[in-house]
Design an enzyme around this catalytic site. Sequence first.
Site, mmCIF file in Angstrom:
data_model
loop_
_atom_site.group_PDB
_atom_site.id
_atom_site.type_symbol
_atom_site.label_atom_id
_atom_site.label_comp_id
_atom_site.label_asym_id
_atom_site.label_seq_id
_atom_site.Cartn_x
_atom_site.Cartn_y
_atom_site.Cartn_z
ATOM 1 N N CYS A 67 0.873 -1.173 0.000
ATOM 2 C CA CYS A 67 0.000 0.000 0.000
ATOM 3 C C CYS A 67 0.915 1.228 0.000
ATOM 4 C CB CYS A 67 -0.964 -0.022 1.183
ATOM 5 S SG CYS A 67 -0.209 -0.047 2.826
ATOM 6 N N GLY A 68 0.443 2.365 0.452
ATOM 7 C CA GLY A 68 1.276 3.564 0.447
ATOM 8 C C GLY A 68 2.483 3.459 1.355
#
Length: 158
Positions: A67-68
Amino acid sequence: MKKFIIGSDKSGFALKEAVKTYLEEQDYEVEDCGTRSVDQPMPYFKVAPILAKKIQRGEYEKGILICGTGAGMAVVANKFKGVYAVACESVYAAEKCRAINDANIMTMGGWIVAPELGITMAEKFLNTGFTDNLEEWRKDFLKNASKEVASMEDKIYD
């Protein structure tokens, strides 16, 4: 052929694609359980459970979530019994999450980890076993610790 599972949200898509392509070039059969197009993203809280459940059921031994930052995926994946997800930002962390923690999921951040680094981290994660390259006393300690953690899990999930 070796089987592997990977997943990402939109923020981890580019890194996931780089790692996935590399693994396929290394003769892995790769299942992608997350965002397959930036035009149709899946949120981290929907991707992580899909992958975690497949690890939990024994369909795959290890997986990677991106994810980020890697943190959100780790938080969600760790909600499942028998799943040990660790957010990593270095090759050293990728190795030690396996050798010390016997992690079965490595998470990475697409905003943090460059593709070349992510590929090297994936290699290290996949090719390191529990207690690899550790002193004998530490191996014994970690094997006992692993049993204690499993016992805690049994109490939590009963």
